[in-house]
Design a protein around this motif. Structure first.
Motif, PDB file in Angstrom:
ATOM      1  N   TRP A   1       0.824  -1.204   0.000  1.00  0.00           N
ATOM      2  CA  TRP A   1       0.000   0.000   0.000  1.00  0.00           C
ATOM      3  C   TRP A   1       0.858   1.254   0.000  1.00  0.00           C
ATOM      4  N   ARG A   2       1.961   1.254   0.714  1.00  0.00           N
ATOM      5  CA  ARG A   2       2.860   2.419   0.725  1.00  0.00           C
ATOM      6  C   ARG A   2       3.466   2.634  -0.653  1.00  0.00           C
ATOM      7  N   ARG A   3       3.780   1.545  -1.329  1.00  0.00           N
ATOM      8  CA  ARG A   3       4.333   1.651  -2.680  1.00  0.00           C
ATOM      9  C   ARG A   3       3.317   2.283  -3.632  1.00  0.00           C
ATOM     10  N   VAL A   4       2.061   1.873  -3.522  1.00  0.00           N
ATOM     11  CA  VAL A   4       1.008   2.436  -4.379  1.00  0.00           C
ATOM     12  C   VAL A   4       0.863   3.935  -4.134  1.00  0.00           C
ATOM     13  N   MET A   5       0.877   4.351  -2.865  1.00  0.00           N
ATOM     14  CA  MET A   5       0.763   5.783  -2.559  1.00  0.00           C
ATOM     15  C   MET A   5       1.955   6.563  -3.096  1.00  0.00           C
ATOM     16  N   ALA A   6       3.162   6.038  -2.846  1.00  0.00           N
ATOM     17  CA  ALA A   6       4.368   6.749  -3.278  1.00  0.00           C
ATOM     18  C   ALA A   6       4.417   6.859  -4.799  1.00  0.00           C
ATOM     19  N   ASP A   7       4.092   5.773  -5.497  1.00  0.00           N
ATOM     20  CA  ASP A   7       4.115   5.809  -6.965  1.00  0.00           C
ATOM     21  C   ASP A   7       3.048   6.753  -7.510  1.00  0.00           C
ATOM     22  N   SER A   8       1.885   6.773  -6.877  1.00  0.00           N
ATOM     23  CA  SER A   8       0.814   7.675  -7.323  1.00  0.00           C
ATOM     24  C   SER A   8       1.215   9.130  -7.141  1.00  0.00           C
ATOM     25  N   LEU A   9       1.839   9.433  -6.016  1.00  0.00           N
ATOM     26  CA  LEU A   9       2.311  10.802  -5.792  1.00  0.00           C
ATOM     27  C   LEU A   9       3.375  11.179  -6.812  1.00  0.00           C
ATOM     28  N   ARG A  10       4.264  10.250  -7.096  1.00  0.00           N
ATOM     29  CA  ARG A  10       5.316  10.505  -8.079  1.00  0.00           C
ATOM     30  C   ARG A  10       4.716  10.896  -9.432  1.00  0.00           C
ATOM     31  N   GLN A  11       3.627  10.249  -9.808  1.00  0.00           N
ATOM     32  CA  GLN A  11       2.981  10.525 -11.086  1.00  0.00           C
ATOM     33  C   GLN A  11       2.181  11.830 -11.066  1.00  0.00           C
ATOM     34  N   ARG A  12       1.578  12.156  -9.925  1.00  0.00           N
ATOM     35  CA  ARG A  12       0.635  13.275  -9.886  1.00  0.00           C
ATOM     36  C   ARG A  12       1.263  14.609  -9.501  1.00  0.00           C
ATOM     37  N   VAL A  13       2.306  14.586  -8.694  1.00  0.00           N
ATOM     38  CA  VAL A  13       2.918  15.833  -8.233  1.00  0.00           C
ATOM     39  C   VAL A  13       3.990  16.259  -9.229  1.00  0.00           C
ATOM     40  N   LYS A  14       3.791  17.415  -9.846  1.00  0.00           N
ATOM     41  CA  LYS A  14       4.702  17.877 -10.894  1.00  0.00           C
ATOM     42  C   LYS A  14       5.896  18.655 -10.345  1.00  0.00           C
ATOM     43  N   VAL A  15       5.684  19.413  -9.289  1.00  0.00           N
ATOM     44  CA  VAL A  15       6.762  20.202  -8.693  1.00  0.00           C
ATOM     45  C   VAL A  15       7.105  19.588  -7.341  1.00  0.00           C
ATOM     46  N   THR A  16       8.329  19.133  -7.199  1.00  0.00           N
ATOM     47  CA  THR A  16       8.721  18.447  -5.969  1.00  0.00           C
ATOM     48  C   THR A  16       9.711  19.288  -5.172  1.00  0.00           C
ATOM     49  N   SER A  17      10.053  18.778  -3.991  1.00  0.00           N
ATOM     50  CA  SER A  17      10.994  19.441  -3.093  1.00  0.00           C
ATOM     51  C   SER A  17      11.886  18.382  -2.472  1.00  0.00           C
ATOM     52  N   PRO A  18      12.988  18.774  -1.826  1.00  0.00           N
ATOM     53  CA  PRO A  18      13.827  17.783  -1.141  1.00  0.00           C
ATOM     54  C   PRO A  18      13.061  16.983  -0.097  1.00  0.00           C
ATOM     55  N   GLU A  19      12.143  17.652   0.606  1.00  0.00           N
ATOM     56  CA  GLU A  19      11.345  16.958   1.620  1.00  0.00           C
ATOM     57  C   GLU A  19      10.443  15.910   0.964  1.00  0.00           C
ATOM     58  N   PHE A  20       9.880  16.259  -0.182  1.00  0.00           N
ATOM     59  CA  PHE A  20       9.035  15.325  -0.921  1.00  0.00           C
ATOM     60  C   PHE A  20       9.838  14.097  -1.340  1.00  0.00           C
ATOM     61  N   GLU A  21      11.018  14.313  -1.921  1.00  0.00           N
ATOM     62  CA  GLU A  21      11.845  13.210  -2.387  1.00  0.00           C
ATOM     63  C   GLU A  21      12.283  12.315  -1.233  1.00  0.00           C
ATOM     64  N   ALA A  22      12.680  12.949  -0.133  1.00  0.00           N
ATOM     65  CA  ALA A  22      13.118  12.165   1.031  1.00  0.00           C
ATOM     66  C   ALA A  22      11.984  11.333   1.599  1.00  0.00           C
ATOM     67  N   GLY A  23      10.743  11.839   1.475  1.00  0.00           N
ATOM     68  CA  GLY A  23       9.602  11.128   2.042  1.00  0.00           C
ATOM     69  C   GLY A  23       9.146   9.939   1.231  1.00  0.00           C
ATOM     70  N   ILE A  24       9.074  10.109  -0.104  1.00  0.00           N
ATOM     71  CA  ILE A  24       8.490   9.026  -0.902  1.00  0.00           C
ATOM     72  C   ILE A  24       9.527   8.034  -1.424  1.00  0.00           C
TER      73      ILE A  24
END
Length: 726
Positions: free
Chosen positions: A259-282
């Motif tokens: 389930w965590r993989r599904v959430m992380a992959d979905s965020l990767r696809q949907r969020v266009k502008v990321t940050s270091p905090e975003f990358e470290a989290g997912i």
């Protein structure tokens, strides 16, 4: 956007066959909110007419309450998604509601101002059990954590949160994953934390009602490990259609990584502008995650208290299938895969011959036909970074078997199927996971033959053992998993017993393992006697000491130190008694010199004039033996104690407590006193130091005895026993 008393919002309530009394209390508590500018959309997942009639009657025609009816039933996850899809564009905020809680009047008013700063805010609840109105907990104790820790373990309860309407632009449609861990509030919280921010406050905002019909709940979340395993079995039957070991492993992976993989992959696809905090989290949870990132995220979260121990165990349980999914099987890439997923855990050994460089421990792969000896898999209870006598014996035999042409595999696992430890050590699962992130590590303190396959796994079940010709258990906790695997594979298996390990398991459990249908191999006569008392047969294979590793030193008269001893923090090895006895001599006579060594820290009470070597090398240990007149052992019990034997091989006389693990080989080369008798040890040391001629005679007899049973003879006998060759 003001997010004040004028802000219009939607309360999204998912209903399914509600308890009418609890449903009434929930609706009335919403109706009584001090912030009144809202509409409550109620999605009836079946039974629309009944729900509509009830709401109209109980709310006295309050137009803010609207019931949405649909012909198909989607379950609670899909029902929340469906009602959120009907949230109008002009809404500024959204709150989620269950059908059976009771909100406090100022709930919305308390949470709403926080939306100036974050996309989602959640509070706490008092947990109440119905019927009876018993207070289970004064607070849900949710925490404000980092994105990575929030993905690992949800801290947001849907009915306790409020979020901006624009969060739905990211969150809808909900990602899909067929597991109980697929929950709407976790996904919404992660979406908010990854973009506009999420906050958890300490305000108690409602009663969170627990009852028999809860889909999810606080009470259900606090299971014992046994109940958790029962729950895992039930979910395996539901989602995998089976409770087989493989199905359980797949379910465990889905509940943790899946389930965590599904959430992380979905965020990767949907969020266009990321940050270091975003990358470290997912990054630790996405499909292409690296194990270093994942381990750091989980361990750091556990240490901070942001991830519960039970959640950490879920990831531990999901680890083997995640290795397979990532294409990083714990078994060698050169093993050939078979037709079923199960056999990804039991891949056939490739057939190799090895060059002279490989024999020296260098990595050189050379493929050819399998050796005539076949394959042997040996199971040990976890990996050790520091020297352990029992491991040294096993590793020595493994080297011999590899040299003889057998394909040897050593498997280390701290958590073992069928194990029953005397005491629960909560650090063990954590240590197991940490060590398993280096699945191919080898002991730095022992030179293993380069042809030996060495693996460290977080835990081990019978079906995970590779196909092999012979299996060997090496400790009480490894016996059941080896016995079960041997039955499954229909192969011979042995049980190598080096001690009566009552510090690890209760005597009743130990005796039961000694009665398993395994071929037993013991290293000392006293172990053989106990085996016979249980009505079981066994083979006696005493250890051998290598004269090249521990050659005889100079005569005792030429040795620098008087007393040598190993100091260990293992309780039964009695470091306290060693320190007491040695100190008494050094304090009485400054001419007495002593040298000690061990893997732990220097004992605080050890006399400052006594030499102590921490984490000694082989050369350090050899120097200590060959420079000392006598070796002191104060243990309460040992299987077949290596250090006194090594000292005897180095030409020392031995003074020891009267234990089977020393008397097994030192009848002619040692003086004995009762277990725990400091005065008796002192008297025997006095006798030897005052009569060096007698001490030399004793040392010479001990040295001769050590030369009688060489390591090669012991290894040959061990090989003959475990391969059933007489």
């Amino acid at each position: 956007m003001p997010f004040d008393s004028s802000s219009f919002g939607i309360i999204a309530l998912a209903a399914y066959k509600p308890d009418w009394d609890l449903f009434r209390a929930q609706l009335l508590s919403i109706q009584a909110q001090t912030h009144a500018n809202f509409e409550c959309l109620i999605s009836a997942d079946g039974g629309h007419a009944e729900v509509q009639e009830f709401v109209t009657r109980e709310m006295n025609g309050d137009q803010r309450f609207k019931v949405l009816g649909f012909p198909d039933r989607l379950g609670f996850y899909g029902n929340f998604e469906r009602v959120l899809q009907h949230v109008p564009e002009d809404a500024e905020w959204v709150a989620l509601s269950d059908q059976d809680d009771s909100w406090y009047p100022a709930k919305i008013e308390t949470l709403l101002p926080h939306l100036h700063d974050v996309s989602l805010v959640a509070g706490q609840a008092r947990v109440v059990r119905r019927p009876g109105n018993d207070v289970v907990a004064d607070s849900t104790h949710r925490k404000d954590v980092s994105l990575g820790s929030l993905i690992a373990q949800n801290q947001v309860t849907g009915s306790l949160c409020l979020f901006r309407r624009d969060l739905l632009d990211l969150a809808l449609p909900f990602p899909r994953f067929a597991a109980v861990t697929q929950v709407h509030d976790h996904w919404l919280a992660v979406c908010a934390k990854a973009t506009g921010g999420a906050l958890v406050v300490d305000d108690i905002l409602q009663d969170y009602v627990q009852h028999a019909a809860n889909v999810l709940g606080e009470v259900e979340a606090r299971k014992s490990l046994f109940k958790s395993f029962e729950h895992l079995i039930a979910l395996s039957r539901k989602y995998q259609g089976s409770a087989s070991p493989l199905a359980v492993l797949k379910t465990a992976n889905g509940m943790s990584f899946g389930w965590r993989r599904v959430m992380a992959d979905s965020l990767r696809q949907r969020v266009k502008v990321t940050s270091p905090e975003f990358e470290a989290g997912i990054s630790p949870f996405q499909s292409s995650h690296g194990w270093v990132q994942t381990s750091k995220a989980l361990i750091l979260g556990l240490r901070r208290g942001d991830i519960a121990f039970s959640c950490f165990l879920e990831f531990l349980a999901g680890f083997p299938m995640e290795l397979v999914r990532c294409g990083r099987s714990p078994w060698p890439s050169t093993w050939k895969s078979e037709s079923t997923l199960l056999n990804k855990f039991r891949l056939k050994l490739s057939r190799k011959t090895v060059s002279n460089d490989r024999k020296k421990g260098l990595s050189v792969d050379t493929s050819s036909k399998a050796p005539a000896g076949g394959s042997i898999t040996i199971v040990l209870p976890g990996f050790s970074k520091y020297p352990i006598g029992g491991y040294k014996v096993v590793y020595t035999y493994a080297n011999h078997l590899a040299e003889r042409g057998y394909q040897v595999t050593l498997i280390h696992a701290l958590l073992l199927w069928g194990a029953k430890r005397r005491e629960v050590d909560v650090r063990r699962p954590m240590a197991s996971l940490v060590s398993s992130f280096r699945p191919r590590q080898k002991p730095h303190w022992f030179q293993l033959d380069g042809r030996i396959n060495v693996y460290t796994l977080p835990y081990l079940m019978p079906m995970m053992l590779p196909k092999t010709d012979f299996l060997v258990a090496t400790e009480v906790q490894t016996a059941h998993v080896v016995n079960s695997a041997a039955r499954r594979q229909k192969i011979p298996a042995s049980y190598f017993i080096q001690h009566y390990e009552d510090w690890s398991a209760a005597p009743e459990f130990i005796d039961k393992t000694w009665k398993l249908p395994l071929r037993k191999v013991v290293i000392a006569p006293w172990l053989q006697e106990h085996m016979h008392s249980l009505g079981e047969e066994c083979d006696l294979v005493p250890n051998g000491i290598d004269p090249e590793e521990f050659p005889a030193g100079p005569p005792l008269s030429e040795r620098r130190f008087d007393i040598c001893a190993m100091i260990s923090d293992v309780p039964w090895k009695r470091a306290d008694l060693v320190v007491e006895v040695i100190n008494s001599f050094v304090e009485r006579d400054s001419r007495v010199r002593a040298i000690t060594f061990g893997t732990g820290t220097r004992p605080s009470g050890l006399h400052p004039d006594v030499v102590f070597i921490k984490n000694p090398s082989k050369e350090d240990i050899r120097y200590a033996y060959q420079s000392s007149k006598l070796y002191l052992c104060a243990s309460d019990g040992e299987g077949w104690h290596l250090p006194p034997a090594e000292a005897m091989s180095s030409g020392c006389a031995v003074v020891s407590t009267d234990i089977g693990g020393v008397r097994a080989y030192a009848e002619n080369g040692a003086l004995f006193s009762a277990v725990g008798d400091a005065e008796g040890l002192r008297n025997n040391i006095d006798r030897l130091l005052n009569d060096l001629h007698f001490a030399q005679t004793l040392a010479s007899r001990g040295l001769a005895d050590m030369r009688e049973n060489s390591p090669s003879k012991a290894a040959q006998k061990f090989e003959a026993v475990i391969t059933n060759v007489r």
